[in-house]
Design a protein around this motif. Structure first.
Motif, PDB file in Angstrom:
ATOM      1  N   TRP A   1       0.836  -1.201   0.000  1.00 42.56           N
ATOM      2  CA  TRP A   1       0.000   0.000   0.000  1.00 42.56           C
ATOM      3  C   TRP A   1       0.866   1.243   0.000  1.00 42.56           C
ATOM      4  O   TRP A   1       0.561   2.219  -0.680  1.00 42.56           O
ATOM      5  N   GLN A   2       1.949   1.210   0.750  1.00 42.46           N
ATOM      6  CA  GLN A   2       2.839   2.370   0.804  1.00 42.46           C
ATOM      7  C   GLN A   2       3.434   2.655  -0.567  1.00 42.46           C
ATOM      8  O   GLN A   2       3.511   3.798  -0.990  1.00 42.46           O
TER       9      GLN A   2
ATOM     10  N   SER B   1       0.095   3.047  -3.558  1.00 41.22           N
ATOM     11  CA  SER B   1      -1.061   3.945  -3.432  1.00 41.22           C
ATOM     12  C   SER B   1      -0.665   5.354  -3.873  1.00 41.22           C
ATOM     13  O   SER B   1       0.508   5.699  -3.962  1.00 41.22           O
TER      14      SER B   1
ATOM     15  N   ARG C   1      -1.270   9.637  -3.546  1.00 43.44           N
ATOM     16  CA  ARG C   1      -1.730  10.736  -2.702  1.00 43.44           C
ATOM     17  C   ARG C   1      -2.592  11.690  -3.497  1.00 43.44           C
ATOM     18  O   ARG C   1      -3.358  12.451  -2.936  1.00 43.44           O
TER      19      ARG C   1
ATOM     20  N   ILE D   1      -7.752   0.568   5.944  1.00 45.35           N
ATOM     21  CA  ILE D   1      -6.656   1.491   5.667  1.00 45.35           C
ATOM     22  C   ILE D   1      -7.145   2.909   5.945  1.00 45.35           C
ATOM     23  O   ILE D   1      -8.166   3.334   5.423  1.00 45.35           O
ATOM     24  N   SER D   2      -6.405   3.606   6.801  1.00 45.58           N
ATOM     25  CA  SER D   2      -6.736   4.995   7.134  1.00 45.58           C
ATOM     26  C   SER D   2      -5.593   5.886   6.696  1.00 45.58           C
ATOM     27  O   SER D   2      -4.437   5.647   7.048  1.00 45.58           O
ATOM     28  N   ARG D   3      -5.933   6.919   5.956  1.00 44.65           N
ATOM     29  CA  ARG D   3      -4.922   7.875   5.515  1.00 44.65           C
ATOM     30  C   ARG D   3      -4.894   9.055   6.486  1.00 44.65           C
ATOM     31  O   ARG D   3      -5.930   9.571   6.872  1.00 44.65           O
TER      32      ARG D   3
ATOM     33  N   TRP E   1       1.052   9.461   8.252  1.00 46.18           N
ATOM     34  CA  TRP E   1       1.052   8.002   8.264  1.00 46.18           C
ATOM     35  C   TRP E   1      -0.154   7.446   7.537  1.00 46.18           C
ATOM     36  O   TRP E   1      -1.196   8.062   7.484  1.00 46.18           O
ATOM     37  N   GLN E   2       0.032   6.234   7.046  1.00 47.14           N
ATOM     38  CA  GLN E   2      -1.094   5.454   6.559  1.00 47.14           C
ATOM     39  C   GLN E   2      -1.189   4.249   7.489  1.00 47.14           C
ATOM     40  O   GLN E   2      -0.222   3.509   7.674  1.00 47.14           O
TER      41      GLN E   2
ATOM     42  N   TYR F   1       1.932   0.960  10.741  1.00 52.77           N
ATOM     43  CA  TYR F   1       1.975   2.371  10.375  1.00 52.77           C
ATOM     44  C   TYR F   1       3.067   2.537   9.319  1.00 52.77           C
ATOM     45  O   TYR F   1       4.217   2.220   9.581  1.00 52.77           O
TER      46      TYR F   1
ATOM     47  N   ASN G   1       3.728   8.112   4.410  1.00 53.39           N
ATOM     48  CA  ASN G   1       3.334   8.438   3.043  1.00 53.39           C
ATOM     49  C   ASN G   1       4.579   8.480   2.185  1.00 53.39           C
ATOM     50  O   ASN G   1       5.599   9.050   2.573  1.00 53.39           O
TER      51      ASN G   1
END
Length: 186
Positions: free
Chosen positions: A82-83, A86, A88, A135-137, A141-142, A170, A173
């Motif tokens: 995900w890091q 994904s 932004r 997943i929380s942005r 941190w994600q 954690y 981004n």
């Protein structure tokens, strides 16, 4: 009367003692058990089911330890992927929640053992058809949280509603670098 002359079987002299030490029949490992017929039957009958229960309980604890380790590996994979993949940018963030998250969750489910024909899932007593990936942005941190539930344990003397395991990672981004251009060079 015994051969050594004593009625109660005591040894009278050294020669008689030497003759009494010679074995009359060979004693093997099984011979020791054959001589004591019926001994410890009660103990075996009563303790064998208890031994099987403890064996089963230790196996269940070991299976839970394996599940926790598999979750740690799967959550690391999910968070790292995900890091790195994904976005932004708000224009592409919708694709992340759809295609990327679904693909990550599919790989995580396969690794942990979810699926109808997966023997690992049956051994791990997984409940439900899938793990849950949240997943929380945030600004920095994600937060990637993996949740797995196990089936309830229903024994005559013990009932458990099942376990719910959470693993949270954690990840920062990942700001994509802007291409470097020399000033004045087109």
């Amino acid at each position: 009367m015994t051969p050594n002359g004593f009625p109660d079987g005591r040894q009278g002299d050294a020669a008689a003692a030497a003759t009494s030490l010679t074995p009359r029949e060979p004693i093997g490992l099984l011979g020791v058990f054959r001589r004591k017929r019926g001994q410890a039957t009660t103990e075996v009958v009563l303790l064998f089911p208890l031994f099987l229960f403890f064996l089963w309980a230790f196996a269940k604890v070991y299976v839970l330890l394996i599940l926790v380790q598999k979750m740690e590996i799967a959550s690391y994979y999910a968070a790292r992927r995900w890091q790195l993949e994904s976005h932004r940018n708000a224009d592409y963030a919708g694709d992340d929640e759809g295609a990327l998250r679904t693909d990550i969750l599919g790989k995580v489910n396969e690794f942990i053992g979810f699926g109808a024909d997966n023997p690992a899932g049956r051994a791990l007593d997984l409940d439900g058809g899938s793990a849950q990936l949240d997943i929380s942005r945030t600004q920095v941190w994600q937060v990637v949280t993996l949740t797995v539930k196990t089936k309830p344990l229903d024994l005559p003397f013990y009932k458990s509603p099942g376990f719910t395991f959470y693993v949270t990672k954690y990840v920062p981004n990942r700001d994509r670098p802007i291409a470097f251009e020399l000033p004045g060079v087109q």
